[in-house]
Design a protein around this motif. Sequence first.
Motif, PDB file in Angstrom:
ATOM      1  N   ASP A   1     -26.137   6.380  -9.797  1.00  0.00           N
ATOM      2  CA  ASP A   1     -24.963   5.882 -10.522  1.00  0.00           C
ATOM      3  C   ASP A   1     -23.695   6.552  -9.984  1.00  0.00           C
TER       4      ASP A   1
ATOM      5  N   ASN B   1     -20.426   5.702 -11.699  1.00  0.00           N
ATOM      6  CA  ASN B   1     -20.256   6.100 -13.105  1.00  0.00           C
ATOM      7  C   ASN B   1     -20.173   4.901 -14.055  1.00  0.00           C
TER       8      ASN B   1
ATOM      9  N   ARG C   1     -22.429   4.157 -16.174  1.00  0.00           N
ATOM     10  CA  ARG C   1     -23.079   4.485 -17.444  1.00  0.00           C
ATOM     11  C   ARG C   1     -22.233   5.380 -18.338  1.00  0.00           C
TER      12      ARG C   1
END
Length: 285
Positions: free
Chosen positions: A146, A149, A151
């Motif tokens: 990720d 970013n 999440r």
Amino acid sequence: MDRRTIVLTGASDGIGAAAARTLAAHGHRLLLVGRSPEKTRAVAEEVGAEHFVADFARLEEVRTLAAALRERLDGGLDVLANNAGGIFGAREMTEDGNEYTLQVNHLAPFLLTHLLMDPLTAGGGGAVVSTSSIAARYFGRLRMEDLDNARRYSSRKAYGDAKLANILFTRGLHERFHERGLGAMAFHPGVVATNFASASNSVLRWAYHTPLKRLLTITAEEGGSNLTWAVEGTPGEDWDSGVFYDQRVPARSLNPQVLDDVLVDRFWEASAERVGLTTGPGARS
């Protein structure tokens, strides 16, 4: 000191502009890069330097910039100072498909460095200086699954990740190119009172843009002097290649991810893929 040819990004304001003034006064040849045509031209005219304009949120502009710089670097390049960057507001994706903060602070400099590697290593003694931050230690935590970013985004974490990326990139450069004479270092210039964080919704904005800044920050000239020190330094004498400095001394406390050799390599390859390189600039020795 011998006259050096220096490419300095983020030169239109803040510590970049302050360093440009000092470096020009010391007699170096400067090729200044900024996003604002007006501000970059003004600094360049003030110090008698060449100037180039590029928006690091567009990788095609980085490629165009590199081509223009290579045309002007017949005698090679002594120092590439990757100083452009910043902290921004709400999560935004670039037209290249990357989170904005990561691209401006890391992926664009990664690509530019690759595209200028031939002039950097032509004389067997070039250097890459990256303006990072102690935010890498406090706010950075890269997750390979990720990197954008998606999440858990916050402007503070995105900035910390990007500054951590600068340090991992420095380690990768050292491991791949030191035997060819290239030196690479990253440094924290100090908490500098500039327009940094003005576009951010982070708590850092309040530290930089309220009366608190008088207690917490140093001037752009002081921060610029730390950038000048890094740019004029000689690898192996004034600073050690592959190392992150807190202003002018090796940082005593590091984000643990800085020491993760596997992460350095995985992140290098991920960065190369994101900027459209089939392999990164160099293979790990």
